[in-house]
Structures are given as structure tokens and as C-alpha cells.
Design a protein around this motif. Structure first.
Motif, short mmCIF file in Angstrom:
data_model
loop_
_atom_site.label_atom_id
_atom_site.label_comp_id
_atom_site.label_asym_id
_atom_site.label_seq_id
_atom_site.Cartn_x
_atom_site.Cartn_y
_atom_site.Cartn_z
N LEU A 212 4.77 12.38 -1.28
CA LEU A 212 4.78 11.00 -0.78
C LEU A 212 5.01 10.01 -1.92
O LEU A 212 5.65 8.97 -1.73
N SER A 213 4.52 10.32 -3.11
CA SER A 213 4.76 9.44 -4.27
C SER A 213 6.24 9.42 -4.62
O SER A 213 6.80 8.36 -4.94
N LEU A 214 6.90 10.59 -4.55
CA LEU A 214 8.34 10.64 -4.79
C LEU A 214 9.09 9.86 -3.72
O LEU A 214 10.06 9.15 -4.02
N MET A 215 8.64 9.99 -2.47
CA MET A 215 9.30 9.26 -1.39
C MET A 215 9.14 7.76 -1.57
O MET A 215 10.05 6.98 -1.25
N VAL B 106 12.67 16.67 -1.68
CA VAL B 106 11.43 15.96 -2.01
C VAL B 106 10.23 16.85 -1.71
O VAL B 106 9.27 16.91 -2.49
N ALA B 107 10.25 17.53 -0.57
CA ALA B 107 9.15 18.42 -0.21
C ALA B 107 8.99 19.53 -1.24
O ALA B 107 7.86 19.89 -1.62
N ARG B 108 10.11 20.09 -1.68
CA ARG B 108 10.05 21.16 -2.68
C ARG B 108 9.48 20.65 -4.00
O ARG B 108 8.68 21.33 -4.65
N LEU B 109 9.88 19.43 -4.39
CA LEU B 109 9.38 18.86 -5.64
C LEU B 109 7.89 18.55 -5.56
O LEU B 109 7.23 18.44 -6.59
N GLY B 110 7.36 18.40 -4.35
CA GLY B 110 5.92 18.20 -4.20
C GLY B 110 5.12 19.41 -4.62
O GLY B 110 3.93 19.31 -4.93
N ARG B 111 5.75 20.60 -4.62
CA ARG B 111 5.11 21.86 -5.06
C ARG B 111 3.75 22.07 -4.40
O ARG B 111 2.75 22.35 -5.06
N GLY B 112 3.74 21.92 -3.08
CA GLY B 112 2.52 22.18 -2.33
C GLY B 112 1.59 21.00 -2.19
O GLY B 112 0.58 21.08 -1.49
N SER B 113 1.91 19.88 -2.85
CA SER B 113 1.05 18.69 -2.81
C SER B 113 1.68 17.62 -1.94
O SER B 113 2.77 17.12 -2.25
N MET B 114 1.01 17.24 -0.87
CA MET B 114 1.52 16.19 0.00
C MET B 114 1.54 14.84 -0.73
O MET B 114 2.47 14.06 -0.60
N ARG B 115 0.53 14.57 -1.52
CA ARG B 115 0.47 13.28 -2.22
C ARG B 115 1.61 13.15 -3.22
O ARG B 115 2.22 12.08 -3.34
N ASP B 116 1.93 14.23 -3.94
CA ASP B 116 3.04 14.17 -4.89
C ASP B 116 4.35 13.92 -4.17
O ASP B 116 5.20 13.14 -4.64
N ALA C 92 11.82 2.55 -2.58
CA ALA C 92 11.90 1.33 -3.39
C ALA C 92 13.34 0.97 -3.73
O ALA C 92 13.62 -0.19 -4.11
N THR C 93 14.28 1.90 -3.57
CA THR C 93 15.68 1.59 -3.83
C THR C 93 16.26 0.67 -2.76
O THR C 93 17.30 0.03 -3.00
N GLY C 94 15.65 0.64 -1.59
CA GLY C 94 16.16 -0.18 -0.50
C GLY C 94 17.30 0.46 0.26
O GLY C 94 17.87 -0.16 1.17
N GLU C 95 17.67 1.68 -0.09
CA GLU C 95 18.77 2.37 0.59
C GLU C 95 18.32 2.89 1.95
O GLU C 95 17.21 3.39 2.10
N ASN C 96 19.20 2.79 2.92
CA ASN C 96 18.93 3.33 4.26
C ASN C 96 20.28 3.63 4.93
O ASN C 96 21.05 2.70 5.19
N THR D 217 0.85 -1.19 0.00
CA THR D 217 0.00 0.00 0.00
C THR D 217 0.89 1.24 0.00
O THR D 217 1.78 1.37 0.85
N VAL D 218 0.66 2.13 -0.92
CA VAL D 218 1.53 3.30 -1.06
C VAL D 218 1.42 4.20 0.17
O VAL D 218 0.43 4.15 0.93
N LEU D 219 2.44 5.02 0.38
CA LEU D 219 2.52 5.87 1.57
C LEU D 219 1.32 6.80 1.69
O LEU D 219 0.82 7.04 2.79
N ALA D 220 0.88 7.36 0.57
CA ALA D 220 -0.21 8.33 0.61
C ALA D 220 -1.48 7.72 1.17
O ALA D 220 -2.30 8.42 1.77
N ARG D 221 -1.67 6.40 1.01
CA ARG D 221 -2.85 5.74 1.56
C ARG D 221 -2.61 5.25 2.98
O ARG D 221 -3.48 5.36 3.84
#
Length: 400
Positions: free
Chosen positions: A229-232, A217-227, A237-241, A4-8
Motif C-alpha cells: 500500500l505504501s508503494l501504491m 506492486v503486490a510482488r514488491l510488497g513481499r508478503g506485507s500489505m502495508r509495504d 501521487a503521480t496523478g496518472e489514471n 491519510t495514507v492508504l494503509a490507515r
């Protein structure tokens, strides 16, 4: 098990959790507490700012207020038992409740769909619910005939019916419909609030990330939380931490902030070789020319805001790690010079699209930016002390 994607998964479960929309949340809560709930609402705003989330929470607060942490109870109203409310809440948030009906205006836009909605609205709510609530998303997509069919019902609906209309293009909703609704404007979410929410999401995902990554990432969302979260989701998905600027650069093609800062620093120093080499390095790392131009404009905007308002201003959209270096760099410019540089880059964006040699235009533009101090000096000599390009005139100073 399906992902389930983050936005949901991180959809708001309380009014205070709808980031950036507190004025709307407080007004709706007060309407419930005072018994002044209107029969129709129109939620307007760009995509991903919380319109549908707020609509679902409002529906829950009307039928199952005990399931929303900060929802008030209307005085003198008999609500169903808590276990019934919990079942209602789960069904509402998953879009499966019989009394809270979500309709996509794009695919249910005919007059027949509107007539079916009107017929169903006359039926009383089931399962001890108090209201039958219709949430129509992208309502501007309804046909003219469908809007006309809804007019009478929306003006004088049955007492148990509430309408919540959501749209990203309010100007396409007929005035006759708007006049029957209470209209609420959902604002674009500030970058700082998106970044803060992303930090909480990553904590829940047990993933670390640098402040630079969160702010980018927040800046690329351009005011949209869903956008955002989709980028995040893509980064996770890269598995990097932890998530580093390198991951951001590899996945989204964004230049590292240190390289952008170095390029602008070379421009400030009038260092032509450094400016051209810095530009070539960024392009060599896979950054597209359009994206590089956009990033430079955004960074110069932040320098302009620092020069005009100071580094502590809330208008500055940079992480705390980057702000000190940016503040030092901003001291080498004045606001007028930065506006001029942004204008040159904006002109480049337009002309490069139709040019057979866009790289040559880019190199010429960055060289011109690096030479801007010398150009200003020549203009000052020609204009004299009091002229517009002179040392005493507007736009004639660039700090060393």
C-alpha cells in the motif's frame, strides 16, 4: 486537509478484512463466542501482515462487539448501548481509547514504564467498558528488567485486564513471557491476495490500473500489505489514471514485463546479439543492474514453477495477462535448466558487489545464459548417453 495514507484509510474494520489471516481470526472469534478468551496473546509475524489491525479488532470485539460486522457476542454478557460502543470503536481505531492502551515497546522499554503499566492495570475500566486491554507493539524491544517486572502481572492479571503483544522478532521475547501467552503466527500474505486487495483499494480511489501493475506492486510488497500500500501511495501521487507499467517503471525503476520477457526469449533462442541488446536497453531505461538481476531471477522462478507445476498453479506469481506468454516461454526450458540459470544470476549478484567491472560480469553472465544449450550439448557429448550431462541424464535437456 491532511492526507491519510492508504494503509490507515483502508485498515480492516472486520475480522474477514484482515487479508491472509483467517485461521487466526476464526480462532479469536471462537474464543469470544465460547467465553475462552485468554489473559495474554502473542502475535508474531513480519511487518505489515495485520498484527496491530487484528489486535485492535480483537479489542473492539471484546468491548464493543456490535461495531464489528462479523464479531460474535459472548453469551450472558451485558454490553453497553450501541451509541456508547460506537464511541468506543472510534477511539480504539484512532488509538485514543482510555481502556485500550497501545504502547510502543521501543520507546517505552524501561522498568519504570513496566511498573506504571502494572499500576494502571489495577484500575477498573471506565465508560462501561468490560476490559482494559494493553496492546504492546514491538514487544521484543522491552528491556530484560521490564520483562521481569511484567512476569507476575501477565501470569495472574486482574480479571478485567488483557494483554496483546505484537512482535516481528519472536525469538527475542523471553520464554518466560511466551509461556504466559497464547501464541499466534501471522503468515506472509500471498501475492494474489495482495493484488486483489489493491484492486479494491484503487476502486475506492476511483483509479484504474493494469493487472501487470497490480501484480508487480503486490510482488514488491513481499508478503506485507502495508509495504504494498505504501508503494501504491507513491504511484497515486503521480496523478496518472490509469496506472500503467510505464508509470511503474518511471517511479520505481522497474523494467516493463514485455522487455524482461523479450530478453529471456532471446536467451532461450541462443540469440547473443538480442540478449546483449535487450540487456543494454533495460539498463538504458534506468533499471539498476542489481534490480535487473533480481527481476530476472524472479521471472525465471515463475518459469520454473510453470515448467514443474503448470501455468494454473497458485504458486505462479504472474498476472493473467502475462501467464499465456510465460507458459509458451517455459516450454522452451526444463526445470533443471532454469534452476541452473537462477544459480548463475545469484552468483552474479554476489560477485558484482566486489567487482570494479560489474557491467562486464553482467554481460558475460547473460551471454553464458544464452549459450547454456550449446554448453549442455558439449557436456552431453563428453558424458555419453547415460552421463549426467547426456540426453538421458538429469539436467542435460533444454527444449528447443
Amino acid at each position: 486537509m491532511a492526507y491519510t495514507v492508504l494503509a490507515r484509510r483502508y485498515r480492516s474494520q472486520r475480522f474477514a478484512g484482515v487479508i491472509g489471516q483467517q485461521p487466526v481470526a476464526e480462532t479469536l472469534k471462537n474464543a469470544i463466542a465460547s467465553g475462552r478468551v485468554a489473559h495474554a496473546y502473542l502475535f508474531c509475524g513480519t511487518r505489515g501482515v495485520g498484527k496491530t489491525s487484528m489486535a485492535r479488532l480483537f479489542a473492539r470485539a471484546l468491548n464493543a462487539p456490535d461495531t464489528v460486522e462479523d464479531a460474535p457476542r459472548a453469551e450472558g454478557v451485558a454490553y453497553p448501548p450501541e451509541d456508547v460502543q460506537e464511541r468506543m470503536a472510534q477511539a480504539i481505531m484512532s488509538g485514543q481509547d482510555m481502556n485500550v492502551v497501545e504502547i510502543d515497546g521501543a520507546s517505552n522499554n524501561s522498568v519504570d514504564n513496566a511498573r506504571q503499566l502494572i499500576a494502571n492495570a489495577g484500575l477498573s475500566p471506565t465508560a462501561n467498558a468490560l476490559y482494559k486491554i494493553y496492546i504492546i507493539d514491538e514487544v521484543h524491544m522491552l528491556s530484560g528488567a521490564a520483562f521481569n517486572a511484567l512476569l507476575k502481572t501477565m501470569e495472574e492479571p486482574p480479571p478485567h485486564v488483557k494483554f496483546i503483544l505484537c512482535t516481528t522478532e519472536a525469538h527475542k521475547v523471553p520464554p518466560t513471557i511466551q509461556s504466559r501467552c497464547q501464541r499466534f503466527e501471522f503468515r506472509d500474505i500471498p501475492t494474489a491476495q495482495i493484488a486483489e486487495h489493491l484492486r479494491g483499494v484503487l476502486d475506492g480511489e476511483q483509479t484504474q490500473a493494469s493487472d501487470e501493475v497490480l501484480w508487480q506492486v503486490a510482488r514488491l510488497g513481499r508478503g506485507s500489505m502495508r509495504d504494498a500500500l505504501s508503494l501504491m501511495d507513491r504511484l497515486l501521487a503521480t496523478g496518472e489514471n490509469p496506472l500503467t507499467p510505464r508509470v511503474l517503471s518511471d517511479m520505481l525503476g522497474l523494467p516493463q514485463q514485455s522487455l524482461v520477457t523479450g530478453l529471456v526469449s532471446a536467451m532461450a533462442a541462443g540469440d547473443l546479439p538480442g540478449t546483449l541488446e535487450g540487456t543494454a536497453e533495460l539498463l538504458g531505461r534506468g533499471v539498476g543492474q542489481d534490480q535487473l538481476t533480481e527481476v530476472l531471477i524472479e521471472f525465471l522462478r515463475n518459469l520454473m514453477l510453470i515448467a514443474a507445476c503448470g501455468p494454473g498453479s497458485e504458486l505462479v506469481e504472474l498476472s493473467e495477462d502475462v501467464k499465456p506468454e510465460a507458459a509458451e516461454l517455459a516450454e522452451r526450458f526444463d526445470a533443471a535448466g532454469l534452476v541452473h540459470m537462477m544459480t548463475l544470476l545469484e552468483n552474479l549478484q554476489r560477485s558484482a558487489k566486489s567487482s570494479p567491472t560489474p557491467r562486464a560480469l553482467l554481460d558475460a553472465t547473460v551471454v553464458r545464459l544464452a549459450l547454456s544449450e550449446k554448453v549442455a550439448d558439449v557436456a552431453g557429448l563428453l558424458a555419453g548417453p547415460g552421463g549426467p550431462g547426456g540426453p538421458d541424464g538429469p539436467g542435460g535437456k533444454k527444449k528447443a
